[in-house]
Motif scaffolding. Sequence first.
Motif, PDB file in Angstrom:
ATOM      1  N   MET A 142       0.829  -1.199   0.000  1.00 40.81           N
ATOM      2  CA  MET A 142       0.000   0.000   0.000  1.00 40.81           C
ATOM      3  C   MET A 142       0.867   1.253   0.000  1.00 40.81           C
ATOM      4  N   LYS A 143       0.283   2.319  -0.495  1.00 43.98           N
ATOM      5  CA  LYS A 143       1.013   3.577  -0.572  1.00 43.98           C
ATOM      6  C   LYS A 143       0.183   4.699   0.039  1.00 43.98           C
ATOM      7  N   LEU A 144       0.782   5.422   0.963  1.00 41.94           N
ATOM      8  CA  LEU A 144       0.158   6.564   1.612  1.00 41.94           C
ATOM      9  C   LEU A 144       0.886   7.824   1.159  1.00 41.94           C
ATOM     10  N   VAL A 145       0.163   8.753   0.548  1.00 43.67           N
ATOM     11  CA  VAL A 145       0.756   9.998   0.081  1.00 43.67           C
ATOM     12  C   VAL A 145       0.288  11.146   0.980  1.00 43.67           C
ATOM     13  N   VAL A 146       1.230  11.986   1.368  1.00 47.82           N
ATOM     14  CA  VAL A 146       0.957  13.130   2.243  1.00 47.82           C
ATOM     15  C   VAL A 146       1.213  14.404   1.453  1.00 47.82           C
ATOM     16  N   THR A 149      -0.724   0.303   9.403  1.00 43.90           N
ATOM     17  CA  THR A 149      -0.756  -0.373   8.104  1.00 43.90           C
ATOM     18  C   THR A 149       0.666  -0.715   7.683  1.00 43.90           C
ATOM     19  N   SER A 150       0.773  -1.349   6.546  1.00 41.55           N
ATOM     20  CA  SER A 150       2.091  -1.626   5.969  1.00 41.55           C
ATOM     21  C   SER A 150       2.396  -0.650   4.850  1.00 41.55           C
ATOM     22  N   ALA A 151       1.770   0.524   4.910  1.00 39.17           N
ATOM     23  CA  ALA A 151       1.860   1.472   3.804  1.00 39.17           C
ATOM     24  C   ALA A 151       3.226   2.151   3.738  1.00 39.17           C
ATOM     25  N   GLU A 152       3.675   2.354   2.515  1.00 42.02           N
ATOM     26  CA  GLU A 152       4.867   3.156   2.254  1.00 42.02           C
ATOM     27  C   GLU A 152       4.437   4.621   2.165  1.00 42.02           C
ATOM     28  N   VAL A 153       5.153   5.510   2.847  1.00 42.62           N
ATOM     29  CA  VAL A 153       4.762   6.917   2.923  1.00 42.62           C
ATOM     30  C   VAL A 153       5.589   7.763   1.962  1.00 42.62           C
ATOM     31  N   GLU A 154       4.909   8.599   1.181  1.00 38.93           N
ATOM     32  CA  GLU A 154       5.573   9.567   0.307  1.00 38.93           C
ATOM     33  C   GLU A 154       5.000  10.947   0.592  1.00 38.93           C
ATOM     34  N   VAL A 155       5.878  11.920   0.816  1.00 37.95           N
ATOM     35  CA  VAL A 155       5.453  13.281   1.149  1.00 37.95           C
ATOM     36  C   VAL A 155       5.625  14.182  -0.068  1.00 37.95           C
ATOM     37  N   ALA A 165       1.864  10.367  -8.172  1.00 38.33           N
ATOM     38  CA  ALA A 165       1.899   9.732  -6.856  1.00 38.33           C
ATOM     39  C   ALA A 165       0.544   9.830  -6.165  1.00 38.33           C
ATOM     40  N   VAL A 166      -0.070  11.000  -6.233  1.00 39.11           N
ATOM     41  CA  VAL A 166      -1.383  11.188  -5.606  1.00 39.11           C
ATOM     42  C   VAL A 166      -2.420  10.296  -6.283  1.00 39.11           C
ATOM     43  N   GLY A 167      -2.374  10.216  -7.599  1.00 34.09           N
ATOM     44  CA  GLY A 167      -3.327   9.390  -8.321  1.00 34.09           C
ATOM     45  C   GLY A 167      -3.188   7.908  -8.052  1.00 34.09           C
ATOM     46  N   ALA A 168      -1.977   7.473  -7.677  1.00 33.18           N
ATOM     47  CA  ALA A 168      -1.730   6.053  -7.430  1.00 33.18           C
ATOM     48  C   ALA A 168      -1.806   5.685  -5.955  1.00 33.18           C
ATOM     49  N   ALA A 169      -2.109   6.642  -5.094  1.00 39.81           N
ATOM     50  CA  ALA A 169      -2.100   6.403  -3.650  1.00 39.81           C
ATOM     51  C   ALA A 169      -3.290   5.553  -3.216  1.00 39.81           C
ATOM     52  N   ASP A 170      -3.072   4.732  -2.190  1.00 43.78           N
ATOM     53  CA  ASP A 170      -4.171   3.986  -1.576  1.00 43.78           C
ATOM     54  C   ASP A 170      -4.865   4.829  -0.515  1.00 43.78           C
ATOM     55  N   GLY A 171      -4.192   5.876  -0.067  1.00 39.26           N
ATOM     56  CA  GLY A 171      -4.760   6.792   0.910  1.00 39.26           C
ATOM     57  C   GLY A 171      -4.019   8.114   0.833  1.00 39.26           C
ATOM     58  N   LEU A 172      -4.708   9.191   1.199  1.00 42.22           N
ATOM     59  CA  LEU A 172      -4.122  10.522   1.092  1.00 42.22           C
ATOM     60  C   LEU A 172      -4.337  11.294   2.383  1.00 42.22           C
ATOM     61  N   ILE A 173      -3.296  11.995   2.818  1.00 43.64           N
ATOM     62  CA  ILE A 173      -3.397  12.949   3.917  1.00 43.64           C
ATOM     63  C   ILE A 173      -3.123  14.321   3.333  1.00 43.64           C
ATOM     64  N   ALA A 174      -4.064  15.239   3.468  1.00 46.91           N
ATOM     65  CA  ALA A 174      -3.933  16.578   2.897  1.00 46.91           C
ATOM     66  C   ALA A 174      -3.980  17.613   4.012  1.00 46.91           C
ATOM     67  N   VAL A 175      -2.897  18.390   4.132  1.00 49.81           N
ATOM     68  CA  VAL A 175      -2.780  19.355   5.235  1.00 49.81           C
ATOM     69  C   VAL A 175      -2.440  20.729   4.675  1.00 49.81           C
ATOM     70  N   THR A 176      -3.164  21.734   5.120  1.00 48.72           N
ATOM     71  CA  THR A 176      -2.946  23.096   4.641  1.00 48.72           C
ATOM     72  C   THR A 176      -2.918  24.075   5.809  1.00 48.72           C
ATOM     73  N   LEU A 187      -9.018  11.187  -7.427  1.00 47.75           N
ATOM     74  CA  LEU A 187      -9.311  10.829  -6.034  1.00 47.75           C
ATOM     75  C   LEU A 187     -10.670  10.158  -5.869  1.00 47.75           C
ATOM     76  N   ALA A 188     -11.333   9.824  -6.947  1.00 50.09           N
ATOM     77  CA  ALA A 188     -12.655   9.209  -6.848  1.00 50.09           C
ATOM     78  C   ALA A 188     -12.579   7.894  -6.072  1.00 50.09           C
ATOM     79  N   GLY A 189     -13.335   7.807  -4.983  1.00 47.76           N
ATOM     80  CA  GLY A 189     -13.350   6.604  -4.168  1.00 47.76           C
ATOM     81  C   GLY A 189     -12.140   6.407  -3.297  1.00 47.76           C
ATOM     82  N   ARG A 190     -11.230   7.378  -3.256  1.00 48.18           N
ATOM     83  CA  ARG A 190      -9.982   7.249  -2.497  1.00 48.18           C
ATOM     84  C   ARG A 190     -10.162   7.797  -1.071  1.00 48.18           C
TER      85      ARG A 190
END
Length: 211
Positions: free
Chosen positions: A1-5, A31-37, A66-77, A100-103
Amino acid sequence: MKLVVVSAGLSVPSSTRLLADRLAAATAGRTSAEVEVVELRDLAVEIAHNLTNGFPGRKLAAALEAVGAADGLIAVTPVFSASYSGLFKSFFDVLDPDALAGRPVLIAATGGSARHSLVLEHALRPLFSHLRAVVVPTAVYAASEDWGAEGLPERIERAAGELATLMTGLSTPPGPAEAGKDQKAEKDQKAEKDEFTVVPFAEQLAALAAR
């Protein structure tokens, strides 16, 4: 899995990036997700160029992929003028509308005052709902006085748990029981189709006339 921040913090060090890192660590720990910032500060020029000419630069294209291929997204502003930052919005403006449809997405924000916490519900949640993402119930806002105080760590853990649950549920294939149910349902549907015979209307009329 891939988690994008996606972090839209501008300063160095940045409280926005700090909150993003804490949310990512709490989620990855479940999770076993790989994190990409993705640091939007580093992509500001390419985002501006993409808005004017329609073509992403090399770094921006990689971030969008990367965002399009993520299994989950964290968005911070950070909060500017009672809303998300222009840089944050511009990034999602150049993102493919279906990416991000369904993500599952966890939204978070930082600001100088707790009075701006409603930006999560009035601005961020509608934005990601428009993009048809699945936004987790708990959103996290961190004001200046929240750092080191009670409450913030608990909100981080709760939101991370919700995101991890969605990511794990979406990425887990059906077990033998569920697969068996699906196969049985398909067989039942096929049997119903095989039993159902369409009789042309002309034949129905002829049969009635012969009685």
